[in-house]
Design a protein around this motif. Sequence first.
Motif: not given
Length: 309
Positions: A174-191
């Motif tokens: 899974p995404p490691y929190g917001d260490l890497e932000r993959y997009s600006d999509d509010p459904a993206d866990l990294s945001t």
Amino acid sequence: MPTPDQLFTYSAPPTPGLAGRFLEPPFSVLDRRQGRWQDRRRQWDAIGLHSETGRSPELVHDYSATMRVKSRSSDAGTSIFDPALAELIIAWWSREGDQILDPFAGGSVRGVVSSCMGRRYTGVDLSADQVKANRRQADLGSPDMPPQWICGDSADIDALLDDAVEADLIMTCPPYGDLERYSDDPADLSTMGWEDFQTAYRTILSTTVERLRQDRFVAVVVSDIKDRDGAYRGLPALTSDALTAAGCRIVTDAVILDPLGSKQMMCERPFKANRTLTRVHQNLIVGVKGDRHVATARLDAAQHDPIAS
């Protein structure tokens, strides 16, 4: 491109002992620093994997803190899942012909390795650019069983997958929190903030486990992350708890030792500042849905599986 048979023989002389029988000794510490591990990783890299493709160079918020498995440095500075680790998970907890489901399918590695090893792979990712980049590497896999990537939100996985898709193994990172932000999509866990992250993460694991057949395994590679004050959030514990709530039992785990690389130069500052140790490991969490003995017997019954013999 390796064939399924070559995955277990390679061109190098056979490795003696446990590593020769199981790819790696089946211990609770998996050492990516070992020469034999690096040899396997280089063989996978040689087929042309470029898992970082599709990600923005501005992806990483704090590269020094990024802890996801890496197989090599990427021009974008982004994390790359280690193909030798994917190979190990696939060999240990699935068999040829199995369906693998990945709800966090950023990058092509897990899909290509699954395909080369004779597994059917379906990955779901929220990023259309990432899915397109992954699909461009699909021909690195087996033409008889090409990996499949679907663009969409895994929280609503039933709307994305055909009703007939049932998994024999869930393998993901899974995404490691917001260490890497993959997009600006509010459904993206990294945001998301931490509270929303936990809710969405639990939902995705739950809906994905619903697609897992009875008496099958789930394997998640994860590491802990910190809040702004430097305290651990407990992402591995959250993962275990979410899988348990989804109907799985956690049956084994491992510590994955990462190559030190530049961390040897980076560790001094945080240690002097507040006695913080630089994290050079991750966690592999393995659960089972149903009976672990039945699940294991199913794998052992595969006569073509060298591990079973």
